[in-house]
Structure formats: C-alpha cells, structure tokens
Design a protein around this motif. Structure first.
Motif, PDB file in Angstrom:
ATOM      1  N   THR A  19      -3.501   1.377  -3.603  1.00 44.57           N
ATOM      2  CA  THR A  19      -4.447   1.479  -2.496  1.00 44.57           C
ATOM      3  C   THR A  19      -4.897   0.089  -2.057  1.00 44.57           C
ATOM      4  O   THR A  19      -4.666  -0.907  -2.751  1.00 44.57           O
ATOM      5  CB  THR A  19      -5.690   2.294  -2.912  1.00 44.57           C
ATOM      6  OG1 THR A  19      -6.376   1.577  -3.956  1.00 44.57           O
ATOM      7  CG2 THR A  19      -5.293   3.668  -3.421  1.00 44.57           C
ATOM      8  N   ASN A  20      -5.563   0.009  -0.929  1.00 47.64           N
ATOM      9  CA  ASN A  20      -6.078  -1.266  -0.428  1.00 47.64           C
ATOM     10  C   ASN A  20      -7.087  -1.883  -1.393  1.00 47.64           C
ATOM     11  O   ASN A  20      -7.146  -3.106  -1.554  1.00 47.64           O
ATOM     12  CB  ASN A  20      -6.739  -1.066   0.939  1.00 47.64           C
ATOM     13  CG  ASN A  20      -5.725  -1.019   2.071  1.00 47.64           C
ATOM     14  OD1 ASN A  20      -4.848  -1.877   2.159  1.00 47.64           O
ATOM     15  ND2 ASN A  20      -5.835  -0.010   2.929  1.00 47.64           N
ATOM     16  N   ASP A  21      -7.880  -1.043  -2.041  1.00 48.94           N
ATOM     17  CA  ASP A  21      -8.898  -1.550  -2.962  1.00 48.94           C
ATOM     18  C   ASP A  21      -8.284  -2.302  -4.135  1.00 48.94           C
ATOM     19  O   ASP A  21      -8.907  -3.226  -4.679  1.00 48.94           O
ATOM     20  CB  ASP A  21      -9.758  -0.398  -3.484  1.00 48.94           C
ATOM     21  CG  ASP A  21     -10.698   0.145  -2.418  1.00 48.94           C
ATOM     22  OD1 ASP A  21     -10.915  -0.574  -1.420  1.00 48.94           O
ATOM     23  OD2 ASP A  21     -11.191   1.270  -2.583  1.00 48.94           O
ATOM     24  N   MET A  22      -7.085  -1.932  -4.523  1.00 47.37           N
ATOM     25  CA  MET A  22      -6.441  -2.602  -5.651  1.00 47.37           C
ATOM     26  C   MET A  22      -6.076  -4.046  -5.317  1.00 47.37           C
ATOM     27  O   MET A  22      -5.953  -4.884  -6.212  1.00 47.37           O
ATOM     28  CB  MET A  22      -5.203  -1.811  -6.098  1.00 47.37           C
ATOM     29  CG  MET A  22      -5.525  -0.420  -6.629  1.00 47.37           C
ATOM     30  SD  MET A  22      -4.074   0.574  -7.053  1.00 47.37           S
ATOM     31  CE  MET A  22      -3.494  -0.287  -8.522  1.00 47.37           C
ATOM     32  N   LYS A  31      -8.000  -5.833  -3.078  1.00 50.20           N
ATOM     33  CA  LYS A  31      -9.278  -6.510  -2.844  1.00 50.20           C
ATOM     34  C   LYS A  31      -9.975  -6.870  -4.148  1.00 50.20           C
ATOM     35  O   LYS A  31     -10.636  -7.904  -4.237  1.00 50.20           O
ATOM     36  CB  LYS A  31     -10.195  -5.612  -2.000  1.00 50.20           C
ATOM     37  CG  LYS A  31      -9.673  -5.343  -0.599  1.00 50.20           C
ATOM     38  CD  LYS A  31     -10.611  -4.390   0.141  1.00 50.20           C
ATOM     39  CE  LYS A  31     -10.088  -4.073   1.534  1.00 50.20           C
ATOM     40  NZ  LYS A  31     -10.970  -3.102   2.233  1.00 50.20           N
ATOM     41  N   PHE A  32      -9.852  -6.002  -5.143  1.00 47.69           N
ATOM     42  CA  PHE A  32     -10.576  -6.207  -6.401  1.00 47.69           C
ATOM     43  C   PHE A  32      -9.583  -6.375  -7.549  1.00 47.69           C
ATOM     44  O   PHE A  32      -8.607  -5.630  -7.652  1.00 47.69           O
ATOM     45  CB  PHE A  32     -11.506  -5.020  -6.689  1.00 47.69           C
ATOM     46  CG  PHE A  32     -12.403  -4.679  -5.534  1.00 47.69           C
ATOM     47  CD1 PHE A  32     -13.502  -5.462  -5.237  1.00 47.69           C
ATOM     48  CD2 PHE A  32     -12.129  -3.580  -4.738  1.00 47.69           C
ATOM     49  CE1 PHE A  32     -14.323  -5.149  -4.174  1.00 47.69           C
ATOM     50  CE2 PHE A  32     -12.947  -3.257  -3.671  1.00 47.69           C
ATOM     51  CZ  PHE A  32     -14.052  -4.045  -3.380  1.00 47.69           C
ATOM     52  N   GLU A  33      -9.849  -7.358  -8.410  1.00 44.19           N
ATOM     53  CA  GLU A  33      -8.941  -7.644  -9.518  1.00 44.19           C
ATOM     54  C   GLU A  33      -9.396  -7.002 -10.821  1.00 44.19           C
ATOM     55  O   GLU A  33      -8.847  -7.278 -11.885  1.00 44.19           O
ATOM     56  CB  GLU A  33      -8.802  -9.159  -9.708  1.00 44.19           C
ATOM     57  CG  GLU A  33      -8.156  -9.861  -8.523  1.00 44.19           C
ATOM     58  CD  GLU A  33      -7.908 -11.332  -8.796  1.00 44.19           C
ATOM     59  OE1 GLU A  33      -8.227 -11.769  -9.926  1.00 44.19           O
ATOM     60  OE2 GLU A  33      -7.410 -12.027  -7.902  1.00 44.19           O
ATOM     61  N   ASN A  34     -10.395  -6.135 -10.757  1.00 41.84           N
ATOM     62  CA  ASN A  34     -10.908  -5.515 -11.987  1.00 41.84           C
ATOM     63  C   ASN A  34     -10.455  -4.061 -12.113  1.00 41.84           C
ATOM     64  O   ASN A  34     -11.078  -3.266 -12.817  1.00 41.84           O
ATOM     65  CB  ASN A  34     -12.435  -5.588 -12.041  1.00 41.84           C
ATOM     66  CG  ASN A  34     -13.085  -4.901 -10.854  1.00 41.84           C
ATOM     67  OD1 ASN A  34     -12.404  -4.571  -9.880  1.00 41.84           O
ATOM     68  ND2 ASN A  34     -14.382  -4.693 -10.928  1.00 41.84           N
ATOM     69  N   THR A  35      -9.377  -3.706 -11.427  1.00 42.57           N
ATOM     70  CA  THR A  35      -8.856  -2.348 -11.529  1.00 42.57           C
ATOM     71  C   THR A  35      -8.393  -2.074 -12.955  1.00 42.57           C
ATOM     72  O   THR A  35      -7.685  -2.877 -13.560  1.00 42.57           O
ATOM     73  CB  THR A  35      -7.682  -2.142 -10.562  1.00 42.57           C
ATOM     74  OG1 THR A  35      -8.121  -2.374  -9.217  1.00 42.57           O
ATOM     75  CG2 THR A  35      -7.139  -0.724 -10.669  1.00 42.57           C
ATOM     76  N   VAL A  83       0.841  -1.192   0.000  1.00 39.35           N
ATOM     77  CA  VAL A  83       0.000   0.000   0.000  1.00 39.35           C
ATOM     78  C   VAL A  83       0.880   1.248   0.000  1.00 39.35           C
ATOM     79  O   VAL A  83       1.883   1.315   0.702  1.00 39.35           O
ATOM     80  CB  VAL A  83      -0.939   0.004   1.221  1.00 39.35           C
ATOM     81  CG1 VAL A  83      -1.725   1.312   1.291  1.00 39.35           C
ATOM     82  CG2 VAL A  83      -1.901  -1.165   1.144  1.00 39.35           C
TER      83      VAL A  83
END
Length: 256
Positions: free
Chosen positions: A87-90, A92-96, A68
């Motif tokens: 970021t943390n969301d990157m 958690k989600f692989e659709n960035t 992060v």
C-alpha cells in the motif's frame, strides 16, 4: 530565456513525478514473531509481481523494490507463510511490521513394518524399496526422459514426445505465457533460488507461477519426469525441470 529555463524545469519535474508514480520504490519494514514480538532473522521475502527476493537481517529488517498493489510473500521454516499487499502507507512509513505465526507440529507415529526392518544393517539394506526410475537419452534430443517399471505409461510418453514434441509442449505451456515468462527471472534471483532449494512443498512455486499443485504435477508428468523425481525433488529442482521443458517448447515453437 528565463521563461525557457522555467519551462524546462517544469518539464523535468513532471517527468520525475511520472517516473515516481509508475516506477518501483523501496519498501523498508520489519518481520516479527507474532507470539513473542521478537524480530525474525533470515525470513525470505519475495515480491511475487516483480520476481525479486531478499532476506531479513539480524533485526528482522528488510528492504525490497515494489510498486503499489504488488504482493509480498513471506516464508520461514516452522512458520505459516504470509502474503501482504503493498500500500502507499508502506512507502511513507518505515515502521511497518509484518507478523508471522508459528506452526504447531505434531509428531506422527512411525511405522516400519511395511519395510520389514530388523535393526540389522545388512538385512535392512536388502529389504529397502528400490528406485526403478531410469533416465533415457535419445539421440538428436538434448533433453533426457525418465521412465521405470512402475510407470506403465513411461514408454508411451517418451514415444509421444519424440513423434510430436511441439504439440505436446504447446498444450502444456501455450495457455500459460505470463507465468512461464517468470521462470527466467526466478532462476536469476539468488534469494529466490536459495528459498526454493530449502522447500519441498511447492507452495512458493504455486504463488510465483500462479499454478496449483496439480498443474505443476501435470506439467512434470507430461514432460516425462518420473513420480520418484516429482515426489522427492526440492522446489528448485522442480523449477529447473519445468524451465528445461519450457525452453524446449520455445525452441520448437520458433521452428514451426
């Protein structure tokens, strides 16, 4: 006995949580053309903090190790380079999705008059400017020095490096230990080397070493590289030149 086992399990769980919290994880994302929305193949992706690189596949997908707040640097010929903060969301989600914008190039007028070209090869070859940079090899020193008739300070630089090389190099690198430590990592990563070999704008080097263009030129000037080399070398050659000079600095600094 049961309490002991539960305690050990909890301990390992805590250790595992700490490692995940502070260690590197893998980010998976896709790079697309901002204008068309199509995936982009062979885009270079570099983690500027960890000094590792990769490229996107046929579907524009890539995976890279990061933490992060690391900064990812995206580069592709004909497109504007881009930096993205992790970021943390990157994780958690692989659709960035990362979008790159195409650069608009305008062809400039080509002027041949300064070289007095006629279109006849035998005559034009004689009119082309000659590279007057020379490489000097000095007994006892493993590094050669460039100079030339168009560089009035070449002899002064060579003599200065011979008379007091440790002081010269200490002034160059002594205030930049963190940036210079990245040199070895950059040279060991094949993807970063491939990227640098294809670039001549010093942009990627500036981002990786956190130096501006003038700093890079000052380092090369003071390490006695000619203007001919500085202006025509690709970024990988520039990296190797700075690295060679820095290795000499470390050797001389240890001997002091």
């Amino acid at each position: 006995m049961r309490i002991f086992i539960v305690g050990v399990f909890c301990l390992f769980s805590l250790l595992g949580w700490a490692q995940d919290d502070s260690g590197l994880e893998t980010i998976k994302a896709v790079v697309k053309n901002a204008q068309t929305g199509t995936p982009m193949e062979s885009v270079h992706v570099v983690n500027l903090n960890q000094v590792v690189g990769t490229i996107t596949n046929d579907n524009g997908e890539f995976a890279i190790s990061a933490a992060v707040n690391d900064t990812l640097y995206f580069s592709y010929l004909g497109f504007k380079s881009q930096k993205v903060r992790v970021t943390n969301d990157m994780f958690k989600f692989e659709n960035t999705e990362i979008s790159l914008t195409e650069l608009a190039y305008a062809l400039e007028e080509v002027i041949v008059r300064p070289y007095q070209l006629t279109g006849y090869l035998e005559i034009d070859v004689k009119n082309l400017p000659i590279n007057n940079a020379y490489q000097y090899s000095i007994s006892g020193l493993s590094v050669g020095y460039e100079g030339g008739n168009k560089n009035p300070s070449a002899v002064t630089k060579v003599l200065g490096a011979i008379l007091n090389p440790a002081d010269l190099l200490r002034n160059l690198f002594g205030k930049r230990p963190n940036q210079m430590r990245k040199l070895r990592q950059m040279k060991e990563d094949d993807q970063i080397r491939d990227l640098l070999a294809s670039k001549f704008d010093r942009e990627t080097l500036m981002e990786l070493l956190q130096l501006d263009k003038m700093d890079i030129q000052d380092i090369l000037n003071n390490c006695n590289y000619s203007q001919s080399f500085i202006t025509t070398a690709n970024d990988l050659q520039i990296l190797d030149a700075i690295s060679s000079c820095y290795e000499e600095f470390k050797v001389l600094n240890r001997k002091k």
